[in-house]
Motif scaffolding. Structure first.
Motif, short mmCIF file in Angstrom:
data_model
loop_
_atom_site.label_atom_id
_atom_site.label_comp_id
_atom_site.label_asym_id
_atom_site.label_seq_id
_atom_site.Cartn_x
_atom_site.Cartn_y
_atom_site.Cartn_z
N GLU A 84 1.06 -1.20 -0.22
CA GLU A 84 -0.51 0.19 -0.31
C GLU A 84 0.51 0.94 0.13
N ILE A 85 1.93 1.36 0.87
CA ILE A 85 2.73 2.29 0.51
C ILE A 85 4.12 2.39 -0.36
N ALA A 86 4.17 1.46 -0.88
CA ALA A 86 4.40 1.85 -2.08
C ALA A 86 3.34 1.65 -3.55
N ALA A 87 2.49 1.50 -3.24
CA ALA A 87 1.54 2.61 -4.19
C ALA A 87 1.17 3.89 -3.93
N ALA A 88 1.30 4.52 -2.97
CA ALA A 88 0.67 5.33 -2.41
C ALA A 88 2.05 6.80 -2.86
N TYR A 89 3.29 5.75 -2.87
CA TYR A 89 4.22 6.58 -3.47
C TYR A 89 4.19 6.83 -4.83
N ALA A 123 12.49 1.90 -4.63
CA ALA A 123 13.21 0.76 -3.29
C ALA A 123 12.26 -0.11 -2.82
N LEU A 124 10.66 0.33 -2.53
CA LEU A 124 10.33 -0.35 -1.65
C LEU A 124 9.45 -1.53 -2.19
N TRP A 125 9.24 -1.69 -3.77
CA TRP A 125 9.22 -2.49 -4.48
C TRP A 125 10.02 -3.11 -4.19
N GLU A 126 11.45 -3.10 -4.82
CA GLU A 126 12.34 -4.11 -4.94
C GLU A 126 12.78 -4.55 -3.52
N ALA A 127 12.15 -4.05 -1.90
CA ALA A 127 11.98 -4.47 -0.78
C ALA A 127 11.03 -5.55 -0.48
#
Length: 1007
Positions: free
Chosen positions: A755-760, A771-775
């Motif tokens: 959810e956070i990665a999509a919101a960014y 960066a978050l998607w890769e994590a």
């Protein structure tokens, strides 16, 4: 070194009367010296009174005035005055003619340290060469020996006044402030600290239309690395230099701590605070009313409120003026500042200079990240840090309060438990005197249980010592410790453990931590089910709460099955009008809505409203909840006008019954905004969303899921009215809050990370998103072999979608292929088909078709039939079992409600591929009037365009193709496949529509 009487007298003479005594206390080294200075001051006061009483001209001053000439400069007018110097606008006569600023020490102020400070300023400015710092041209001395220097004449006004006059919005203020930081950074690199940064020392003028910043008045600057003058420059011990509103705590502390560049960072923080809010962190009136020591204490100890919080305390009329000067609305101003800007300002204003930005450049870079929608280095001050500061100031009171609180918790729990148990026992006794012994046993058991409960809760929620733990202890962490303690402390008391698991699960649910709630409630439910049976009160209560956690936790299928069983029981056992039965109907309707059974949900909600009206009356909260839910069903079934009327009526009543800040009222406002947007009343929707978000921040807190959802909803309103920068900023803030909430828990769910990665991504912060998607991908791949949960698989599916959004079709297809191997769901086959079609991988597509037909030909679920058939027809010219795919498309027409619309689209596509153009047209035209989502509508329009082209209706075909393109334009940019604001999970349907549209465009342009 001891200062002379004259030195001390010269400074005291310039101070206001109420500041003289504190200054003399600190400056004089002996009673004799103090008596001498006081005598001089008395003589001076009497002389002033004498001349004033005679109404005679003052004694002649050795001071320059307009018209005088100093060297090659003619004084034109006085334009400024500080504690020690006077500034004139002057005209230079040679070697060039120009206007300059000439600063000269005041007559009577040329004591040794004043001259030293003056020469220090002259030397400091001469050392610096920066467009943001006023240049030094010349220096010299008057005929009477008083030094002066000549510098660049800066025309303009203070930075705060300039921004207000020109109504600069927040972004432009930050850009201007960043130039100030660059100038201060240059000074620091030259070894110079300003020590008196304030609005009047930062002048902004215009060069054409471009604002130009100049930092002036280094009159009290200090050299860090070198001696600026050979004259003695001595700052008296326990004498601070600067303007109280803007000086740092270390300047006010009057201690031996050396002042360094971080003192200027603090002053910059005060300036930034004022630029954003129109107010300094500490009111000037508060400092003026305080004595000298109290003023120093306030500067050293009083924490600045967050800028967004400060705005909320300003009176309506004044806040309107402040907002107008920032070219925005009062409510919007707080939203724009809340979050990252709060954190940046508070970091600059840290009382402990070690916690501030190290350099002005670091502050400037963080503001740059904010303006570019990138993650900032500043973070919200932790509650642990705030608690520690409070404890340091009130250590004894906190200790006593903690002890009293622990006793009160225990006593309250014991009392409540005993009262409940006693009441139950009393009811039993009234029913039968034979139960007296049982009553006594029940009371004893209740007492023992209450004591255990009190002990357990006191231990669980007793916070660890912050000085030992060294980090924040959150409510979620306390709950996690509690759930672990249940396994050990109540290992031999399974009934009591289940009771606590149920209660803690409900607490998790209230905090929005749904998976954690489910984990605990499932344990309690299965314990009660196995021990007491499915019709026991404890089993039913836990099942009801577990079903709600399932529904909120995105598991509607699980929720629906439990709720159907509960409803059947309550209808049979309690009757159709019992509150438990009505509540079970409400909950089941929610689950039906979630899985697409909109018609069934509507029918249930009509019955619920009818029964609640009869049982509870029109104004009962349960009736209002039933009206609210019925409005949702009316909306989803196409009756938008009736939904709007219901929502307006509900809100009006809830505000009276529940109050403006109740969560039900906030949800009612949010629901009404949906209807307003559907009716085109976007400005009304926006105002309501601003209102509900402001209240949600106050009532629920910034990190509650509903608050973050409302931030995203308001961002959508800003986009609809063209305020895209504000929308991006709000989406970014919401994503940061989600990230902070995630980082506080060591075991955050992958779903939250998604959810956070999509919101960014939606906020335009591609770097943070990537960066978050890769994590997410790394963690899911590492954990999947050991924990092949749905959560891990869904995270990989979302990562595949992100890759596809970047145009990496083949790597995305590899992800979905891996997921199909793990769990052969029809929806994943459809995702894979969309990716292979877009990549034009015909061989891979053909293999997928055969695999899908084999997997789902005999599936009992109609959705599987619809998807398997659609997979085969998406890409033209593929070899597969057409008869089987055709039969599956016919079977899928048995789907109900909303899903039936997708079945019509599938049947139309199937008929077109088989050359049955009349059948295709009939189904596709029905599809267009079935209330299908925009992505389905675009796909249907594209296929219908090809169908009409095949029957010779070229004009109608082109018209339908244009309609499809217009529908797609709301989600995709003109020239690429990147969806602009399509939520995750819906993107594949848009991609299918895009592929069909491009096929139609090619077909219609063939000769």
């Amino acid at each position: 070194m001891m200062d002379t009487h004259d030195d001390i007298f010269a400074v005291a003479r310039e101070l206001p009367q109420h500041e003289r005594a504190p200054y003399l206390d600190e400056a004089c080294d002996s009673p004799e010296q103090r008596a001498r200075v006081e005598a001089l001051l008395k003589d001076a006061n009497e002389a002033d009174a004498f001349f004033a009483g005679m109404d005679a001209p003052r004694a002649p001053e050795i001071a320059e005035k307009a018209g005088d000439t100093i060297g090659r400069y003619k004084l034109l007018q006085r334009i400024g005055e500080g504690g020690f110097g006077v500034v004139f606008m002057a005209e230079q006569r040679e070697p060039i003619i120009r206007r300059v600023a000439l600063k000269i020490i005041k007559a009577g102020m040329d004591t040794r340290d004043v001259i030293a400070r003056f020469e220090a300023e002259r030397q400091a400015l001469a050392m610096m060469e920066h467009p943001g710092i006023a240049k030094v041209f010349d220096a010299g001395a008057t005929a009477t020996g008083r030094p002066y220097f000549v510098m660049e004449l800066v025309r303009g006004m203070s930075i705060t006044t300039f921004c207000d006059v020109h109504e600069y919005d927040t972004r432009r203020r930050l850009e201007l402030f960043s130039e100030v930081c660059a100038a201060v950074q240059h000074a620091h690199q030259k070894g110079i600290i300003h020590r008196d940064l304030k609005p009047s020392n930062i002048i902004v003028g215009l060069d054409g239309d471009r604002p130009v910043v100049k930092v002036i008045d280094f009159g009290i600057a200090k050299a860090m690395q070198q001696q600026l003058t050979d004259k003695t420059l001595f700052t008296r011990f326990e004498q601070f230099i600067g303007t109280p509103l803007y000086i740092s705590p270390e300047q006010a502390s009057l201690s031996a701590i050396d002042i360094d560049t971080r003192s200027d960072i603090y002053s910059l923080g005060v300036l930034l605070y004022e630029l954003l809010t129109g107010k300094p962190p500490i009111e000037a009136s508060e400092l003026m009313a305080a004595g000298f020591d109290e003023m120093r204490r306030i500067i050293r100890e009083k924490e600045a409120p967050r800028p967004s919080t400060r705005l909320a305390t300003i009176e309506d009329e004044e806040i309107r003026t402040i907002a107008k000067a920032r070219h925005t609305q009062p409510k919007t101003l707080g939203f724009l500042i809340r979050g990252e800007l709060d954190w940046i300002v508070l970091k600059a204003l840290e009382k402990d200079r070690r916690r501030r930005y190290e350099t002005a450049n670091a502050l400037r870079e963080d503001l740059g990240r904010f303006l570019r929608n990138e993650p900032v280095s500043a973070a919200a001050p932790s509650r642990l840090y705030q608690m520690r500061k409070f404890v340091e100031r009130h250590r004894r009171g906190v200790t006593m309060a903690a002890l009293v609180a622990a006793v009160m918790v225990a006593a309250t729990v014991v009392s409540m438990r005993q009262a409940i148990r006693a009441k139950k026992a009393e009811d039993v006794a009234v029913a039968s005197l034979a139960n007296v012994a049982a009553e006594r046993d029940e009371k004893d058991r209740a007492r023992r249980e209450a004591e255990d409960v009190a002990k357990f809760l006191t231990e669980v929620f007793a916070s660890p010592d912050p000085t030992i733990s060294g980090r924040q202890v959150t409510v979620a962490e306390s709950l996690e410790r509690a759930s672990k303690k249940l396994e050990t402390d109540f290992a031999d008391q399974p009934d009591r453990r289940a009771h606590f698991q149920h209660a803690l699960g409900n607490t998790y649910n209230a905090l929005g931590l749904y998976q954690e709630a489910i984990d605990l409630q499932e344990k309690a439910y299965y314990h009660y089910l196995n021990r007491f049976g499915k019709e026991d009160e404890r089993t039913l209560s836990t099942a009801s709460d577990l079903a709600l956690s399932y529904a909120f936790g995105n598991k509607p299928g699980y929720a629906g099955r439990l709720q159907e069983e509960l409803l059947e029981f309550h209808r049979r056992h309690d009757g159709p009008d019992d509150p438990k039965t009505i509540a079970a109907m409400q909950h089941l309707a929610i689950s039906y809505d979630t899985v697409g059974r909109a018609t069934t949900a509507l029918e249930l909600r009509v019955e619920v409203l009818d029964r609640t009206l009869k049982r509870f009356g029109a104004d009962d909260p349960r009736t209002l909840s039933a009206m609210q839910n019925l409005a949702i069903s009316k909306d989803r079934n196409g009756d938008k006008e009736e939904a709007l009327k219901l929502r307006e009526e509900v809100l009006s009543k809830l505000q009276k019954v529940r109050g403006p800040e109740h969560p039900d009222t906030l949800r009612a406002i949010s629901n009404l905004t949906i209807s307003y947007d559907q009716a085109g009343r976007h400005e009304e929707s926006l105002k309501l969303r601003e209102q509900v978000l402001e209240t949600s921040h106050k009532v629920l807190g910034s990190e509650h899921p509903e608050t973050m959802l409302r931030m995203e909803n308001l961002a959508g309103s800003y986009e609809r009215v063209g305020r895209r920068d504000e929308a991006m900023r709000l989406r970014s803030n919401a994503a940061d809050l989600r990230r902070i909430a995630m980082e506080k828990s060591p075991e955050q769910s992958l779903r939250t990370m998604v959810e956070i990665a999509a919101a960014y991504g939606q906020a335009g912060r591609e770097g943070a998103s990537q960066a978050l998607w890769e994590a997410i991908g790394r963690r899911a791949e590492q954990e999947l072999p050991a924990k092949p949960t749905w959560e891990h698989q869904d995270a990989l599916l979302a990562r595949a979608e992100w890759r596809a959004r970047q145009g990496h079709w083949r790597t995305a297809a590899e992800d979905t292929s891996h997921l199909i191997d793990l769990s052969a769901q029809s929806i994943r086959f459809l995702h894979q088909a969309a990716l292979l079609s877009r990549a034009n991988d015909r061989e891979g597509y053909r293999n997928l078709c055969h695999k899908a037909l084999e997997a789902f030909a005999n599936s009992p679920y109609l959705l599987d039939a619809e998807r398997a058939s659609k997979i085969c027809w998406l890409m033209p010219g593929i070899d597969f079992d057409r008869n089987l795919a055709h039969s599956l498309s016919d079977r899928s027409l048995g789907l109900e409600d909303y899903s039936h619309s997708w079945a019509l689209l599938n049947k139309g596509l199937c008929a077109y591929r088989l050359g049955e153009f009349q059948v295709a047209a009939e189904h596709l035209e029905k599809c267009l009037t079935s209330g299908l989502a925009p992505e389905g509508m675009a796909a249907a329009q594209a296929v219908l365009a090809m169908t009409r082209q095949s029957t010779g209706g070229n004009a109608a075909a082109n018209e339908m193709l244009q309609a499809a393109g217009k529908t797609l334009g709301n989600a995709f940019a003109q020239a690429d496949d990147t969806p602009q604001q399509v939520p995750f999970g819906q993107w594949y349907d848009w991609l299918i529509a895009r592929c069909l549209y491009e096929e139609a465009a090619r077909e219609l342009t063939k000769p």
